[in-house]
Write an enzyme that holds these catalytic residues in place. Structure first.
Site, PDB file in Angstrom:
ATOM      1  CE  LYS A 144     -78.388 -20.418   6.518  1.00  0.00           C
ATOM      2  NZ  LYS A 144     -78.832 -19.141   7.130  1.00  0.00           N
ATOM      3  CB  THR A 145     -75.135 -23.248  12.354  1.00  0.00           C
ATOM      4  OG1 THR A 145     -74.631 -22.510  11.241  1.00  0.00           O
ATOM      5  CG2 THR A 145     -74.001 -24.023  12.995  1.00  0.00           C
TER       6      THR A 145
ATOM      7  CG  ASP B   7     -72.309 -21.190   7.287  1.00  0.00           C
ATOM      8  OD1 ASP B   7     -73.363 -21.161   6.604  1.00  0.00           O
ATOM      9  OD2 ASP B   7     -72.057 -20.349   8.164  1.00  0.00           O
TER      10      ASP B   7
ATOM     11  CB  THR C 256     -77.278 -16.171   2.725  1.00  0.00           C
ATOM     12  OG1 THR C 256     -76.013 -15.875   2.109  1.00  0.00           O
ATOM     13  CG2 THR C 256     -77.049 -16.483   4.200  1.00  0.00           C
TER      14      THR C 256
ATOM     15  NE  ARG D 274     -76.169 -15.482  14.061  1.00  0.00           N
ATOM     16  CZ  ARG D 274     -75.746 -15.855  12.851  1.00  0.00           C
ATOM     17  NH1 ARG D 274     -75.406 -14.936  11.960  1.00  0.00           N
ATOM     18  NH2 ARG D 274     -75.674 -17.128  12.531  1.00  0.00           N
TER      19      ARG D 274
END
Length: 359
Positions: free
Chosen positions: A82-83, A127, A176, A235
């Site tokens: 997302k980032t 975020d 989330t 990640r």
């Protein structure tokens, strides 16, 4: 004209006061130390095909109209990009990029401080936006819709509100927990995109790309093996790649082979599904201590020595996605597949037995 000039001077003076009370280094986008594995262009972003295609259309349309991209809301588990996608959007638009997280915005002046420094078309990324405080949300509503900031001057009966114009910008909110975002805030986003877990083939592609940047040789079957045990998350895949690189070096190997990966995963106690020791402990605790369930999240968290938030946000989603764990109104239950994965005999009566230890 004189009144407008006085109002402008007043606004500039107010912004100076707000800025002088802020430390903007907390909000500036810091580049990663060392090698940056994040893609910079949309065409280099792997996975999330539907999100990519939609965002490409929206970005190109905004560029043709010479307008900022509409506010963007990104939903999905942590670690899916997302980032990275927010940064790519800023890069594709040729805009500045500002980043912060909701817990860092403690007071309205924190938000005012950031928005008073943006330029036209800036992509502002927040975020964990579901954790915004209500007073900051109220301030953000006006900024998103009218591109103005409401600021209160004075106290008590002498208090009055001043509206400060700001450049048009794009807010990108990531969460989330979409259900925890206030409905008025969610409705102000013009673009809503949901992220899904990656397939092992997509993760293998992520690993091969990262390996090239890290100047590491990886066999294709080794990349697939690492992708299979990366919990559907890029990640995690990059983290596994770095550790396998270390094991390959310790074994004096020129490349990461499937043998190196198997040996490394065994040392890290990660199995073929990507389950770590604590994942298996969760399943085994439910089976041995609570007859397979149901058991409440709070009781289970205490039993394994983890916080309830960590259990619910990190461990449980992947166990449920793999079909090893089931959430019911009365608590967590290990499925037949969960028993089989641990090599234990499945007894339906145990899984369906009502346990008094639930929330």
């Amino acid at each position: 004209m004189k009144i407008q000039q006085e109002q402008k001077l007043q606004n500039d003076s107010l912004l100076h006061i707000v800025r002088s009370d802020m430390n903007f280094s907390d909000f500036d986008d810091e580049s990663e130390k060392g090698i940056n594995l994040r893609p910079q262009l949309l065409r280099d972003f792997i996975g999330q095909r539907k999100v990519q295609e939609n965002l490409s259309i929206f970005i190109n349309a905004a560029k043709e109209r010479h307008e900022p991209l509409d506010h963007l809301f990104l939903i999905g588990p942590p670690g899916l990009g997302k980032t990275t996608l927010a940064q790519i959007a800023a890069h594709e638009l040729g805009s500045d990029f500002k980043i912060t997280s909701a817990p860092a915005l403690e007071k309205p002046k924190d938000l005012v401080g950031i928005l008073s420094t943006i330029t036209e078309g800036t992509v502002f990324f927040i975020d964990e936006i579901h954790r915004l405080k209500h007073t900051i949300e109220e301030l953000l509503y006006i900024a998103m819709e009218d591109y103005e900031l409401d600021w209160v001057i004075g106290q008590g009966a002498a208090a009055r509100t001043v509206r400060i114009p700001i450049p048009r910008f794009t807010l990108v909110g990531a969460t989330t927990k979409a259900g925890a975002v206030a409905s008025p805030l969610r409705s102000r986003f013009g673009i809503i995109q949901r992220f899904e877990y990656y397939s092992k083939e997509e993760l293998a592609a992520v690993i091969m790309r990262s390996a090239k940047i890290l100047n590491v040789k990886v066999d294709q079957d080794a990349a697939l093996l690492m992708g299979q045990c990366s919990r559907g998350t890029p990640r995690v895949a990059n983290r596994v790649l770095r550790r396998m690189r270390d094991y390959a070096a310790s074994m004096k190997k020129d490349s990461i082979t499937s043998g190196v990966v198997k040996a490394g995963l065994n040392r890290l106690e990660i199995d073929a599904l990507g389950l770590e020791r604590i994942d298996r402990e969760i399943l085994r605790t439910i089976i041995t201590n609570f007859s397979g369930g149901p058991v409440g999240a709070e009781t289970l968290a205490i039993s394994i020595g983890e916080s309830q938030d960590t259990l619910e946000e990190y461990y449980e989603p992947y166990l449920i996605q793999c079909g090893l764990l089931q959430r019911t109104p009365r608590g967590r239950i290990v499925t037949e597949k969960g028993y089989n994965h641990l090599g234990l005999e499945y007894k339906k009566s145990e899984a369906s037995q009502q346990n008094s230890l639930f929330n």
